[in-house]
Scaffold this active site. Structure first.
Site, mmCIF file in Angstrom:
data_model
loop_
_atom_site.group_PDB
_atom_site.id
_atom_site.type_symbol
_atom_site.label_atom_id
_atom_site.label_comp_id
_atom_site.label_asym_id
_atom_site.label_seq_id
_atom_site.Cartn_x
_atom_site.Cartn_y
_atom_site.Cartn_z
ATOM 1 N N ASP A 244 43.714 -25.211 25.130
ATOM 2 C CA ASP A 244 43.416 -26.128 24.024
ATOM 3 C C ASP A 244 43.494 -27.565 24.479
ATOM 4 O O ASP A 244 42.872 -28.445 23.888
ATOM 5 C CB ASP A 244 44.360 -25.863 22.858
ATOM 6 C CG ASP A 244 43.966 -24.555 22.209
ATOM 7 O OD1 ASP A 244 44.336 -23.502 22.763
ATOM 8 O OD2 ASP A 244 43.221 -24.589 21.209
HETATM 9 O O1 MRU Z 1 44.678 -20.544 17.586
HETATM 10 P P1 MRU Z 1 43.360 -20.332 18.274
HETATM 11 O O2 MRU Z 1 42.803 -18.969 18.088
HETATM 12 O O3 MRU Z 1 42.385 -21.434 17.945
HETATM 13 O O4 MRU Z 1 43.732 -20.479 19.806
HETATM 14 C C1 MRU Z 1 42.724 -20.305 20.759
HETATM 15 C C2 MRU Z 1 43.222 -20.459 22.144
HETATM 16 O O5 MRU Z 1 44.377 -20.695 22.400
HETATM 17 C C3 MRU Z 1 42.183 -20.414 23.224
HETATM 18 O O6 MRU Z 1 42.736 -19.896 24.397
HETATM 19 C C4 MRU Z 1 41.652 -21.830 23.505
HETATM 20 O O7 MRU Z 1 41.332 -22.507 22.317
HETATM 21 C C5 MRU Z 1 40.465 -21.809 24.385
HETATM 22 S S1 MRU Z 1 39.039 -21.121 23.568
HETATM 23 C C6 MRU Z 1 37.771 -21.198 24.679
#
Ligand code: MRU
Length: 353
Positions: A244
């Site tokens: 993220d």
């Molecule tokens: O809470 P989320 O489902 O939005 O978290 C997603 C993740 O942690 C992913 O690994 C990250 O956003 C990368 S998506 C290409």
């Protein structure tokens, strides 16, 4: 069944409601910024790149029918809406970077272009371009990550572990960490993929498992608590996850549970990769401790599909992400520009983020 998280044509935006997957494939229309904000907050659409894309495109569909009486009005309207969109979820940096970029773009257009309609259309074009850019970045980093992994591991068929969902559903298509896996699979270099459940929200068992089955990639689901034993007994060659936010020293915020997987990988001598488009890299922060970690409602931990599983009265802590220190990212950070050691990242990406 569809793996397309975002359907867009000028003036019309739909998202696949990921809360209903894998049982139902239902697209919902996003009519403007408020719908976009709500869908992101509720995690109907999630994953750092998809959050930014839906945020930007929700603004694109909102402003298309609007007319503005002055350049200042467009500038202020756009800046305010983008700022609002960044408040839905605080950890993923992509939407913040997009908001910064688009706000500056409108200012720049304002100083060059005379009529507000042209400013609006240029802005919409830029937001639409983000979809193609994300897809081509994913394909590039998927290939680069796969080649690096094959070379580092020195085997022809790999057993790879991933966490959370980083695939088509989290992006405009193809995926980041799952994009590396997709590329390996397309080139017939996958022996087996292991995906974690990814408690508490089960992005692994609901979404990654769905993508792997859809693609016919040989794969097995494991509970998060099985990772160390899996590494000890099943011959995992490499781990690849998304992020993220990667900060300038390489520390990486990703789905809760990533940190403990990286520790286990280090203990077992298994290369650990983070795969991201450069839109997930935040050079403005030095250390992972500077990243704001989102905390989600207790119900996401105490219930599964609406059914309470935790003892009533128990307190809950539900951070959605954790930070993996750079020294545990032993394989490298995979981007569309190449694969880098965390310590090389700043220099390698100077001027590119
Ligand atoms: O809470 P989320 O489902 O939005 O978290 C997603 C993740 O942690 C992913 O690994 C990250 O956003 C990368 S998506 C290409």
């Amino acid at each position: 069944m569809s793996l397309l998280a975002i359907k867009y044509k000028r003036g019309h935006l739909e998202i696949l409601n990921q809360l209903l997957l894998p049982h139902k494939s239902v697209y919902e229309e996003i009519r403007g910024v408020e719908d976009g904000w709500q869908a992101i907050k509720a995690m109907k659409v999630r994953g750092a790149p998809a959050i930014a894309l839906v945020g930007a495109l929700s603004l694109a569909v909102e402003i298309l029918p609007m007319s503005f009486s002055s350049k200042e009005e467009v500038e202020n309207f756009v800046a305010e809406k983008l700022q609002y969109l960044t408040t839905a979820r605080p950890t993923a940096v992509n939407i913040m970077e997009a908001a910064k970029h688009l706000t500056l773009l409108v200012k720049g257009l304002s100083s060059k272009v005379s009529d507000t309609e042209s400013i609006k259309i240029e802005l919409i074009k830029e937001m639409e371009g983000m979809l193609d850019k994300d897809l081509s970045d994913n394909k590039a980093l998927g290939r680069l990550g796969a080649e690096h992994m094959l070379q580092l591991v020195g085997a022809d068929k790999l057993k790879v572990l991933t966490h959370c969902n980083t695939g088509s559903l989290a992006t405009s298509g193809f995926g980041t960490a799952l994009g590396v896996i997709r590329h390996l699979s397309e080139q017939d270099h996958i022996d087996h993929v292991f995906c974690t459940e990814t408690r508490p929200y089960n992005q692994g068992s609901r979404l990654t498992a769905y993508e792997l089955v859809y693609e016919n990639i040989p794969s097995t689901l494991v509970a998060d608590s099985m990772v160390s034993l899996l590494m000890k007994t099943k011959g995992v060659h490499a781990v690849v996850v998304g992020a993220d936010r990667v900060v300038s020293n390489g520390d990486t915020a990703n789905k809760i549970g990533t940190y403990q997987i990286a520790i286990a990988a280090k203990h077992h001598g298994i290369p650990f990769y983070v795969a991201v488009p450069s839109t997930s890299i935040d050079m403005s922060l030095e250390h992972g401790s500077d990243i704001v970690i989102e905390e989600r409602p207790a119900e996401e931990l105490t219930t599964v599909a609406g059914v309470r599983i935790a003892a009533p009265g128990i307190a809950c802590w539900n951070p959605a992400f954790d930070v993996t220190p750079a020294e545990l990212i032993t394989g490298g950070i995979v981007t569309e520009h190449g694969v880098f050691k965390p310590s090389e990242l700043k220099k390698a990406l100077a001027g590119k983020t």
